[in-house]
Design a protein around this motif. Sequence first.
Motif, mmCIF file in Angstrom:
data_model
loop_
_atom_site.group_PDB
_atom_site.id
_atom_site.type_symbol
_atom_site.label_atom_id
_atom_site.label_comp_id
_atom_site.label_asym_id
_atom_site.label_seq_id
_atom_site.Cartn_x
_atom_site.Cartn_y
_atom_site.Cartn_z
ATOM 1 N N ARG A 166 -5.355 -1.107 -3.145
ATOM 2 C CA ARG A 166 -4.061 -0.496 -3.443
ATOM 3 C C ARG A 166 -4.186 0.505 -4.581
ATOM 4 O O ARG A 166 -4.816 0.213 -5.591
ATOM 5 C CB ARG A 166 -3.062 -1.568 -3.881
ATOM 6 C CG ARG A 166 -2.436 -2.274 -2.735
ATOM 7 C CD ARG A 166 -1.376 -3.201 -3.253
ATOM 8 N NE ARG A 166 -1.877 -4.541 -3.031
ATOM 9 C CZ ARG A 166 -1.543 -5.593 -3.721
ATOM 10 N NH1 ARG A 166 -0.718 -5.487 -4.730
ATOM 11 N NH2 ARG A 166 -2.043 -6.756 -3.425
ATOM 12 N N PRO A 167 -3.568 1.667 -4.443
ATOM 13 C CA PRO A 167 -3.560 2.615 -5.569
ATOM 14 C C PRO A 167 -2.851 2.000 -6.778
ATOM 15 O O PRO A 167 -1.832 1.344 -6.650
ATOM 16 C CB PRO A 167 -2.767 3.808 -5.035
ATOM 17 C CG PRO A 167 -2.857 3.692 -3.552
ATOM 18 C CD PRO A 167 -2.928 2.225 -3.263
ATOM 19 N N SER A 205 2.885 1.461 -3.469
ATOM 20 C CA SER A 205 2.025 1.825 -4.603
ATOM 21 C C SER A 205 1.510 3.256 -4.473
ATOM 22 O O SER A 205 1.385 3.959 -5.474
ATOM 23 C CB SER A 205 0.867 0.836 -4.737
ATOM 24 O OG SER A 205 0.035 0.868 -3.605
ATOM 25 N N SER A 206 1.257 3.711 -3.262
ATOM 26 C CA SER A 206 0.833 5.105 -3.061
ATOM 27 C C SER A 206 1.925 6.074 -3.489
ATOM 28 O O SER A 206 1.649 7.103 -4.128
ATOM 29 C CB SER A 206 0.475 5.353 -1.600
ATOM 30 O OG SER A 206 -0.625 4.592 -1.219
ATOM 31 N N LEU A 244 0.829 -1.202 0.000
ATOM 32 C CA LEU A 244 0.000 0.000 0.000
ATOM 33 C C LEU A 244 0.867 1.258 0.000
ATOM 34 O O LEU A 244 0.635 2.193 -0.769
ATOM 35 C CB LEU A 244 -0.932 -0.020 1.208
ATOM 36 C CG LEU A 244 -1.991 1.046 1.298
ATOM 37 C CD1 LEU A 244 -2.972 0.915 0.150
ATOM 38 C CD2 LEU A 244 -2.728 0.926 2.622
ATOM 39 N N GLY A 291 1.512 8.533 -6.603
ATOM 40 C CA GLY A 291 1.661 9.947 -6.244
ATOM 41 C C GLY A 291 2.727 10.633 -7.076
ATOM 42 O O GLY A 291 2.542 11.763 -7.535
#
Length: 183
Positions: free
Chosen positions: A120-121, A78-79, A75, A83
């Motif tokens: 998850r992004p 991937s963020s 998480l 981003g």
Amino acid sequence: MNTAARRIGSRLVMAAWLFAVWLMLWGRVGPLIAAGGVAVVASAFAVSRPPAAPALRRVRPLWFAAALLEFAWDLLVSSLIIGRHALYRPGRVRGAIVEVDARTRSELILLAVTTSISLRPGTLLVDPDWDRHILRIHAMPVRSQREADAARDGVLRTEERLMRALVTAEDTPGQDEPTREDR
């Protein structure tokens, strides 16, 4: 445990879950709210056939904790990746639909995998084929076959972690004795 007892136990778990959701919606517990919840659950079972809650044979606490930690790490990473792309190259981010052949035959594990990847992004479940155990996900950023394969491998690693943590009847037929991993 025979099939009928397992089915009844599964229905009771589903009823308890519906009752808990009812109580959470009200935000408090009182005699009228509890009676209303029992009436709603009984009505839901009377007018429909709620699905049976999938049965777990066992939860391996250490593997489950490891799966939670690895999910938190995925998480975070991937963020940061999404981003960075959103800030520095928003118009150049490319995605792809990636097909993943799941190894598990358990609907519970598949549900946990799809929930995990959708939280998850950068990944999102697009089309699950529950009968053939195929998941189609949208992954980003994906600019090459290597990155598509990495996204597929990430889903398979998530599935592997969850299969180690949650032992189901579909994935381990006939294994009722605790193994060394369970201790």
